[in-house]
Motif scaffolding. Structure first.
Motif, mmCIF file in Angstrom:
data_model
loop_
_atom_site.group_PDB
_atom_site.id
_atom_site.type_symbol
_atom_site.label_atom_id
_atom_site.label_comp_id
_atom_site.label_asym_id
_atom_site.label_seq_id
_atom_site.Cartn_x
_atom_site.Cartn_y
_atom_site.Cartn_z
ATOM 1 N N LEU A 79 54.048 84.531 26.166
ATOM 2 C CA LEU A 79 54.136 85.989 26.264
ATOM 3 C C LEU A 79 52.868 86.648 25.732
ATOM 4 N N LEU A 80 52.399 86.210 24.579
ATOM 5 C CA LEU A 80 51.204 86.794 23.983
ATOM 6 C C LEU A 80 49.972 86.552 24.845
ATOM 7 N N HIS A 81 49.902 85.381 25.430
ATOM 8 C CA HIS A 81 48.751 85.036 26.267
ATOM 9 C C HIS A 81 48.726 85.847 27.566
ATOM 10 N N SER A 82 49.876 85.954 28.240
ATOM 11 C CA SER A 82 49.892 86.601 29.556
ATOM 12 C C SER A 82 50.182 88.099 29.495
ATOM 13 N N GLY A 83 50.802 88.566 28.419
ATOM 14 C CA GLY A 83 51.243 89.952 28.328
ATOM 15 C C GLY A 83 52.716 90.035 28.668
ATOM 16 N N TYR A 84 53.394 91.058 28.149
ATOM 17 C CA TYR A 84 54.835 91.149 28.366
ATOM 18 C C TYR A 84 55.337 92.564 28.139
ATOM 19 N N LEU A 85 56.567 92.778 28.580
ATOM 20 C CA LEU A 85 57.316 93.992 28.291
ATOM 21 C C LEU A 85 58.529 93.592 27.463
ATOM 22 N N LYS A 86 58.901 94.428 26.526
ATOM 23 C CA LYS A 86 60.183 94.281 25.839
ATOM 24 C C LYS A 86 61.057 95.385 26.416
ATOM 25 N N VAL A 87 62.214 95.005 26.938
ATOM 26 C CA VAL A 87 63.098 95.940 27.623
ATOM 27 C C VAL A 87 64.404 96.067 26.853
ATOM 28 N N SER A 88 64.741 97.298 26.463
ATOM 29 C CA SER A 88 66.029 97.566 25.826
ATOM 30 C C SER A 88 67.100 97.520 26.908
ATOM 31 N N THR A 89 68.179 96.778 26.632
ATOM 32 C CA THR A 89 69.229 96.600 27.628
ATOM 33 C C THR A 89 70.573 96.341 26.965
ATOM 34 N N ASP A 90 71.629 96.675 27.684
ATOM 35 C CA ASP A 90 72.979 96.370 27.222
ATOM 36 C C ASP A 90 73.467 95.026 27.773
ATOM 37 N N LEU A 91 72.622 94.332 28.523
ATOM 38 C CA LEU A 91 73.032 93.093 29.198
ATOM 39 C C LEU A 91 73.091 91.880 28.274
ATOM 40 N N VAL A 92 72.468 91.966 27.103
ATOM 41 C CA VAL A 92 72.482 90.834 26.169
ATOM 42 C C VAL A 92 72.912 91.328 24.784
ATOM 43 N N PRO A 93 73.532 90.469 23.981
ATOM 44 C CA PRO A 93 74.028 90.888 22.670
ATOM 45 C C PRO A 93 72.936 91.404 21.728
ATOM 46 N N THR A 94 71.708 90.883 21.839
ATOM 47 C CA THR A 94 70.637 91.299 20.935
ATOM 48 C C THR A 94 70.037 92.652 21.326
ATOM 49 N N GLY A 95 70.332 93.140 22.519
ATOM 50 C CA GLY A 95 69.871 94.466 22.921
ATOM 51 C C GLY A 95 68.507 94.542 23.567
ATOM 52 N N ALA A 96 67.864 93.381 23.778
ATOM 53 C CA ALA A 96 66.535 93.407 24.404
ATOM 54 C C ALA A 96 66.241 92.086 25.105
ATOM 55 N N VAL A 97 65.431 92.185 26.155
ATOM 56 C CA VAL A 97 64.915 91.017 26.862
ATOM 57 C C VAL A 97 63.402 91.178 26.996
ATOM 58 N N TYR A 98 62.737 90.070 27.294
ATOM 59 C CA TYR A 98 61.289 90.083 27.475
ATOM 60 C C TYR A 98 60.952 89.760 28.929
ATOM 61 N N VAL A 99 59.901 90.409 29.418
ATOM 62 C CA VAL A 99 59.444 90.213 30.796
ATOM 63 C C VAL A 99 57.983 89.773 30.753
ATOM 64 N N LEU A 100 57.710 88.557 31.198
ATOM 65 C CA LEU A 100 56.326 88.099 31.325
ATOM 66 C C LEU A 100 55.608 88.959 32.357
ATOM 67 N N ALA A 101 54.322 89.195 32.160
ATOM 68 C CA ALA A 101 53.549 90.043 33.075
ATOM 69 C C ALA A 101 53.650 89.557 34.516
ATOM 70 N N ASP A 102 53.696 88.244 34.728
ATOM 71 C CA ASP A 102 53.737 87.732 36.107
ATOM 72 C C ASP A 102 55.100 87.905 36.766
ATOM 73 N N ARG A 103 56.086 88.434 36.019
ATOM 74 C CA ARG A 103 57.415 88.704 36.582
ATOM 75 C C ARG A 103 57.542 90.145 37.085
ATOM 76 N N ILE A 104 56.480 90.948 36.907
ATOM 77 C CA ILE A 104 56.481 92.337 37.366
ATOM 78 C C ILE A 104 56.028 92.368 38.816
ATOM 79 N N ALA A 105 56.895 92.884 39.702
ATOM 80 C CA ALA A 105 56.547 92.966 41.125
ATOM 81 C C ALA A 105 55.716 94.215 41.405
ATOM 82 N N THR A 106 56.219 95.385 40.986
ATOM 83 C CA THR A 106 55.503 96.644 41.212
ATOM 84 C C THR A 106 55.788 97.625 40.081
ATOM 85 N N VAL A 107 54.880 98.588 39.946
ATOM 86 C CA VAL A 107 55.062 99.679 39.001
ATOM 87 C C VAL A 107 54.847 100.963 39.788
ATOM 88 N N THR A 108 55.871 101.833 39.794
ATOM 89 C CA THR A 108 55.786 103.117 40.501
ATOM 90 C C THR A 108 56.232 104.222 39.550
#
Length: 125
Positions: A79-108
Motif C-alpha cells: 500500500l505504501l509503495h503503490s499508494g492507497y485510499l482508506k475508505v470509511s464503510t459500514d461493510l466491515v466491522p472495523t469501519g474501513a477498507v483499503y484500496v490499492l491505487a491500481d484498483r481505482i478504475a476512474t475518478v469523476t
C-alpha cells in the motif's frame, strides 16, 4: 517509475477526502477518509539471509512510525509503495477498507469507481 505507476499516481492525485466510492458492481461502499500517494522508496518487506525467523514483519512497519495503513506488514508495504485510499464503510466491522491505487478504475466528479468488488478490499485491522 513505470508509465503504469505514473498513471496510477495521476489517478490517485485526483481523489479527495469525502468522495463517494463505488465498487465494480455499482454498489456504493463508503467515502474516502484518507488519500495516500505512492512512495517508491517506501519500506519494503524483504527477507535477509541472516534474519531471525522469530522477527515480526509488523515490527518492521512499526519501526517506520507510520500509523497508517493498519493492515499486516506485507500488505502495508504494498500500500505504501503503490499508494492507497482508506475508505470509511459500514461493510466491515472495523469501519474501513483499503484500496490499492491500481484498483481505482476512474475518478469523476461523482466519485471514485473501483475495478474490483468491495469483497476484494482488505479491511482495517
Amino acid at each position: 517509475m513505470s508509465q503504469q505507476d505514473t498513471e496510477q499516481q495521476a489517478t490517485i492525485s485526483r481523489v479527495t477526502t469525502g468522495m463517494r466510492v463505488i465498487d465494480s458492481t455499482g454498489t456504493e461502499i463508503g467515502t474516502v477518509d484518507l488519500v495516500q500517494r505512492g512512495d517508491p522508496n517506501a519500506v519494503t518487506v524483504q527477507g535477509t539471509p541472516n534474519a531471525d525467523p522469530g522477527s515480526s514483519l509488523d515490527e518492521l512497519i512499526e519501526s517506520t512510525t507510520v500509523e497508517e495503513p493498519d493492515v499486516p506488514a506485507d500488505l502495508a508495504a504494498r500500500l505504501l509503495h503503490s499508494g492507497y485510499l482508506k475508505v470509511s464503510t459500514d461493510l466491515v466491522p472495523t469501519g474501513a477498507v483499503y484500496v490499492l491505487a491500481d484498483r481505482i478504475a476512474t475518478v469523476t466528479a461523482d466519485g471514485v469507481r473501483l475495478a474490483v468488488p468491495a469483497a476484494d478490499l482488505p479491511p482495517e485491522q
